[in-house]
Write a protein that holds these residues in place. Structure first.
Motif, PDB file in Angstrom:
ATOM      1  N   ASN A 100       3.182   2.943   0.349  1.00 49.09           N
ATOM      2  CA  ASN A 100       2.103   2.172  -0.263  1.00 49.09           C
ATOM      3  C   ASN A 100       2.450   1.782  -1.699  1.00 49.09           C
ATOM      4  O   ASN A 100       2.197   0.651  -2.124  1.00 49.09           O
ATOM      5  CB  ASN A 100       0.803   2.975  -0.238  1.00 49.09           C
ATOM      6  CG  ASN A 100      -0.360   2.170  -0.776  1.00 49.09           C
ATOM      7  OD1 ASN A 100      -0.669   1.106  -0.249  1.00 49.09           O
ATOM      8  ND2 ASN A 100      -0.969   2.640  -1.852  1.00 49.09           N
ATOM      9  N   GLN A 101       3.033   2.705  -2.407  1.00 43.10           N
ATOM     10  CA  GLN A 101       3.410   2.407  -3.798  1.00 43.10           C
ATOM     11  C   GLN A 101       4.429   1.290  -3.861  1.00 43.10           C
ATOM     12  O   GLN A 101       4.311   0.360  -4.665  1.00 43.10           O
ATOM     13  CB  GLN A 101       4.009   3.649  -4.443  1.00 43.10           C
ATOM     14  CG  GLN A 101       2.953   4.621  -4.875  1.00 43.10           C
ATOM     15  CD  GLN A 101       3.521   5.685  -5.813  1.00 43.10           C
ATOM     16  OE1 GLN A 101       4.554   5.499  -6.407  1.00 43.10           O
ATOM     17  NE2 GLN A 101       2.813   6.803  -5.902  1.00 43.10           N
ATOM     18  N   VAL A 102       5.418   1.394  -2.992  1.00 50.58           N
ATOM     19  CA  VAL A 102       6.484   0.391  -3.006  1.00 50.58           C
ATOM     20  C   VAL A 102       5.931  -0.983  -2.602  1.00 50.58           C
ATOM     21  O   VAL A 102       6.181  -1.993  -3.259  1.00 50.58           O
ATOM     22  CB  VAL A 102       7.636   0.845  -2.076  1.00 50.58           C
ATOM     23  CG1 VAL A 102       8.553  -0.309  -1.738  1.00 50.58           C
ATOM     24  CG2 VAL A 102       8.397   1.973  -2.728  1.00 50.58           C
ATOM     25  N   THR A 146      -4.092   0.082   4.053  1.00 49.42           N
ATOM     26  CA  THR A 146      -4.095   1.149   5.064  1.00 49.42           C
ATOM     27  C   THR A 146      -2.702   1.247   5.662  1.00 49.42           C
ATOM     28  O   THR A 146      -2.039   0.215   5.850  1.00 49.42           O
ATOM     29  CB  THR A 146      -5.068   0.803   6.218  1.00 49.42           C
ATOM     30  OG1 THR A 146      -6.378   0.585   5.686  1.00 49.42           O
ATOM     31  CG2 THR A 146      -5.125   1.908   7.256  1.00 49.42           C
ATOM     32  N   ILE A 147      -2.267   2.455   5.959  1.00 51.05           N
ATOM     33  CA  ILE A 147      -1.022   2.625   6.719  1.00 51.05           C
ATOM     34  C   ILE A 147      -1.344   3.475   7.942  1.00 51.05           C
ATOM     35  O   ILE A 147      -1.986   4.528   7.818  1.00 51.05           O
ATOM     36  CB  ILE A 147       0.067   3.307   5.867  1.00 51.05           C
ATOM     37  CG1 ILE A 147       0.382   2.424   4.649  1.00 51.05           C
ATOM     38  CG2 ILE A 147       1.327   3.543   6.700  1.00 51.05           C
ATOM     39  CD1 ILE A 147       1.448   2.986   3.719  1.00 51.05           C
ATOM     40  N   PRO A 180       8.872   5.393  17.025  1.00 49.23           N
ATOM     41  CA  PRO A 180       8.575   6.663  16.336  1.00 49.23           C
ATOM     42  C   PRO A 180       8.797   6.542  14.832  1.00 49.23           C
ATOM     43  O   PRO A 180       8.127   7.197  14.055  1.00 49.23           O
ATOM     44  CB  PRO A 180       9.570   7.651  16.955  1.00 49.23           C
ATOM     45  CG  PRO A 180      10.053   7.020  18.196  1.00 49.23           C
ATOM     46  CD  PRO A 180       9.889   5.546  18.069  1.00 49.23           C
ATOM     47  N   SER A 181       9.714   5.700  14.427  1.00 51.37           N
ATOM     48  CA  SER A 181       9.997   5.637  12.993  1.00 51.37           C
ATOM     49  C   SER A 181       9.441   4.383  12.338  1.00 51.37           C
ATOM     50  O   SER A 181      10.044   3.820  11.437  1.00 51.37           O
ATOM     51  CB  SER A 181      11.494   5.723  12.772  1.00 51.37           C
ATOM     52  OG  SER A 181      12.117   4.777  13.607  1.00 51.37           O
ATOM     53  N   SER A 182       8.300   3.947  12.817  1.00 54.27           N
ATOM     54  CA  SER A 182       7.668   2.789  12.186  1.00 54.27           C
ATOM     55  C   SER A 182       6.270   3.146  11.725  1.00 54.27           C
ATOM     56  O   SER A 182       5.638   4.064  12.265  1.00 54.27           O
ATOM     57  CB  SER A 182       7.585   1.629  13.178  1.00 54.27           C
ATOM     58  OG  SER A 182       6.647   1.939  14.181  1.00 54.27           O
ATOM     59  N   LEU A 183       5.787   2.449  10.718  1.00 56.65           N
ATOM     60  CA  LEU A 183       4.410   2.612  10.256  1.00 56.65           C
ATOM     61  C   LEU A 183       3.809   1.222  10.134  1.00 56.65           C
ATOM     62  O   LEU A 183       4.502   0.278   9.739  1.00 56.65           O
ATOM     63  CB  LEU A 183       4.373   3.308   8.892  1.00 56.65           C
ATOM     64  CG  LEU A 183       4.969   4.721   8.797  1.00 56.65           C
ATOM     65  CD1 LEU A 183       4.984   5.204   7.349  1.00 56.65           C
ATOM     66  CD2 LEU A 183       4.185   5.707   9.666  1.00 56.65           C
ATOM     67  N   LEU A 184       2.548   1.106  10.460  1.00 52.78           N
ATOM     68  CA  LEU A 184       1.893  -0.201  10.364  1.00 52.78           C
ATOM     69  C   LEU A 184       1.161  -0.291   9.033  1.00 52.78           C
ATOM     70  O   LEU A 184       0.323   0.560   8.727  1.00 52.78           O
ATOM     71  CB  LEU A 184       0.902  -0.375  11.519  1.00 52.78           C
ATOM     72  CG  LEU A 184       0.176  -1.717  11.569  1.00 52.78           C
ATOM     73  CD1 LEU A 184       1.136  -2.853  11.898  1.00 52.78           C
ATOM     74  CD2 LEU A 184      -0.965  -1.691  12.585  1.00 52.78           C
ATOM     75  N   PHE A 185       1.472  -1.305   8.266  1.00 50.14           N
ATOM     76  CA  PHE A 185       0.845  -1.500   6.956  1.00 50.14           C
ATOM     77  C   PHE A 185      -0.188  -2.627   7.079  1.00 50.14           C
ATOM     78  O   PHE A 185       0.119  -3.715   7.564  1.00 50.14           O
ATOM     79  CB  PHE A 185       1.920  -1.888   5.937  1.00 50.14           C
ATOM     80  CG  PHE A 185       1.425  -1.880   4.519  1.00 50.14           C
ATOM     81  CD1 PHE A 185       1.674  -0.803   3.683  1.00 50.14           C
ATOM     82  CD2 PHE A 185       0.686  -2.945   4.015  1.00 50.14           C
ATOM     83  CE1 PHE A 185       1.206  -0.781   2.374  1.00 50.14           C
ATOM     84  CE2 PHE A 185       0.204  -2.937   2.719  1.00 50.14           C
ATOM     85  CZ  PHE A 185       0.470  -1.857   1.891  1.00 50.14           C
TER      86      PHE A 185
END
Ligand SMILES: O=C(O)CCC(=O)C(=O)O
Ligand SMILES: [Fe+2]
Length: 589
Positions: free
Chosen positions: A373-375, A428-429, A453-458
């Motif tokens: 989120n910061q990035v 939101t993530i 598995p190694s993804s996040l939804l932003f």
């Protein structure tokens, strides 16, 4: 007269035989301010016809040109409205036995006003009832139901009463009312069955489930009258397009986490394009979240949600950004501030003997999400040349972790378990175990994704507090949840970016007959948020006054009954909106 006019008077006797008039006596409280107050929001009545009589000015109706017009009542006049439903149906679940039991209904109304002042009118009187028009059905779309509302202009109690005319049995469009210009629009409908169906399935079919959805003939979502109703509608709803995909942004390069590198700049471009275009993206970050971490984290969810309710309910609630355990009709969730300390406490509370798998994996995800989120926010701030505000922004950020379990669907059909909404926070993530989240594109297509598995939804954010509302009450919450459309308008990122980035409309569908787990972090901000001056220019005139997000939520909770579901961040702090107002005090409708 109407039946005669359409040359179907022969059906009139039967119609009257099946009519059940219900009397309703109403008292509106004296308004607290001198301002004109909308005490019953735009709606149409769900019955066939309504007759009202008021003591003083109040009822206003919306014309075809969307003007609101009212009248000063004559003592010897009655107002006749083409009907649709006095959302009575909503109260059936409130243990008030019969849908047409008005005495109990009024009581219920009063109780609710006392206990849930605010929430009531929103659920009750907002857009939800605009859609179920039986006169529309019967007249094959010739007569629309009358959109009306009630405003109090004077500082005094208002009395009114009326009769609502419901019908038992099946209503058909008379054959005579169909011709080339008016092809048959509706299948026969049993009003009471329809209400019942609506009650039982509100949480999945959504408030926008209309009589057209239920028995419409030519509508894309039309369905057979009995059986498989939800199924077909849900199938339609979840028929996602494959052509458009949620953008994927690759965060696998170490360098892209370092401001100023070429890799950072390239990811920044992808991130900003994705946010402006889709208001979301899938961040792939295999170096930060591995498959093992994914499996470990979700591996603890079973046990976590299997704790007895008393244990889960111990989690303290804090308003308006409530932390704690919340049970809804389709899901349960647990939320807490995202910090190592808090995660330790939560773990200790749930597992007195400890659970390192949960503690460590939750902590790691929490850190990765916070870092991402910061990035990403830094990239966005940089992109708009306002990076100097970013440190303050991050200082004021309060990440809240939410762990969610959706119940196993009862049918094999695809089910919408969380309706269209946007999150009220800044960003939101999310991370899901299996398919579920779908987002709406600018072309109003719903698109989803199978999680890596190694993804996040932003997601560009907007609102979480619905589920965490202080009036936590199962029935009420299920209505609110079903009402999801009202949470669609308060994008804070949207405010900050002066409308450059819209908040991401999303929903959750279950395609498989199994429990679904997911979790995420919701980023709220303390203090006052301004649109940076740099984000206003001729093409982007200042759209918003400064807003304190937490005060806004608080205000919204306390005034829901009068401001209505469609009260948006634009209403609260919009600058050019006709309804704009000063931030503190005097926030009207
Ligand atoms: O279940 C999910 O993955 C998403 C939940 C969500 O959108 C929300 O809680 O606001
Ligand atoms: Fe959401």
């Amino acid at each position: 007269m109407v039946f005669e006019n359409y040359k179907v008077e022969k059906y009139h006797d039967d119609h009257i035989q099946s009519t059940m008039p219900i009397t309703l006596l109403i008292k509106y409280d004296e308004p607290k301010t001198d301002e004109t107050e909308t005490v019953l929001h735009n709606h149409t009545d769900m019955c066939f016809t309504t007759i009202l009589h008021q003591e003083s000015y109040g009822v206003e109706i919306s014309t075809k040109d969307n003007e609101w017009i009212g009248y000063d009542p004559l003592p010897s006049s009655l107002l006749f409205l083409a009907g649709d439903g006095l959302q009575l149906s909503l109260f059936m679940d409130m243990s008030f036995t019969h849908p047409f039991c008005r005495a109990q209904f009024s009581m219920c109304f009063n109780n609710l006003t006392i206990y849930h002042q605010g929430l009531l009118s929103n659920i009750f009187f907002s857009k939800i009832t605009q859609i179920r028009n039986h006169m529309i059905v019967w007249s094959n779309d010739r007569i629309k139901s009358c959109m009306h509302r009630v405003v109090l202009k004077e500082n005094k109690v208002r009395y009114s009463f009326g009769q609502f005319f419901w019908n038992k049995g099946v209503i058909y469009v008379p054959n005579e009312l169909t011709d080339e210009d008016h092809p048959m629009q509706y299948k026969p409908i049993d009003l009471v069955e329809y209400l019942q169906y609506f009650h039982e399935n509100m949480s999945t079919v959504g408030f926008d489930f209309s009589v057209k959805d239920y028995c419409g003939k030519h509508d894309a979502t039309s369905i057979s009258l009995k059986g498989g109703l939800a199924g077909e509608k849900k199938k339609m709803a979840s028929r996602t397009q494959t052509a458009t995909k949620i953008p994927v942004v690759d965060f696998s390069q170490e360098d892209c986490w370092k401001s100023g590198t070429s890799s950072w700049l390239s990811v920044r471009r992808d991130v900003c394009n994705a946010l402006e275009e889709f208001a979301c993206f899938l961040a792939v970050l295999p170096n930060k979240v591995s498959r093992e971490l994914n499996d470990t984290m979700f591996g603890t969810f079973n046990e976590l949600f299997d704790f007895p309710d008393e244990i889960k309910a111990q989690f303290p609630q804090d308003k308006p950004l409530v932390e704690g355990y919340v049970r809804l009709p389709t899901r349960e969730s647990m939320s807490f501030r995202s910090s190592t300390e808090k995660i330790k406490n939560v773990t200790r509370q749930l597992w007195p003997e400890g659970n390192d798998q949960f503690r460590e994996s939750a902590d790691l995800y929490s850190k990765v999400m916070t870092e991402l989120n910061q990035v990403v926010t830094k990239m966005v701030f940089e992109n708009y040349n306002v990076e100097k505000y970013h440190d303050d922004h991050i200082q004021s950020t309060m990440p809240i972790t939410l762990l969610i379990k959706y119940d196993e669907p009862k049918t094999n059909e695809t089910e919408t378990v969380l309706h269209n909404h946007t999150d009220k926070c800044f960003t939101t993530i999310l991370h899901q175990e299996s398919y579920g989240v779908e987002i709406s594109t600018k072309d109003n297509e719903w698109i989803g994704y199978d999680p890596l598995p190694s993804s996040l939804l932003f997601l560009a954010g907007d609102g979480l507090q619905v589920r965490q509302h202080p009036f936590i009450n199962l029935a009420l919450v299920s209505w609110i949840l079903a009402l999801s459309s009202w949470i669609c308008r308060s994008g804070i990122l949207f405010v900050w970016s002066n409308d450059r980035i819209k908040s991401c409309m999303h929903r959750v569908v279950l395609k498989e007959n199994k429990v679904r787990y997911s979790f995420g972090q919701f980023f709220w901000n303390k203090g006052v948020m301004y649109v940076p001056n740099e984000l206003t220019d001729e093409d982007h005139p200042m759209q918003y006054k400064p807003i304190d997000l937490v005060e806004y939520l608080q205000y919204y909770h306390e005034n829901m009954s009068t401001v209505g579901f469609d009260f948006s961040v634009k209403d609260y702090c919009g600058k050019h909106d006709a309804t704009s107002m000063s931030l503190k005090g005097g926030v009207g409708k």
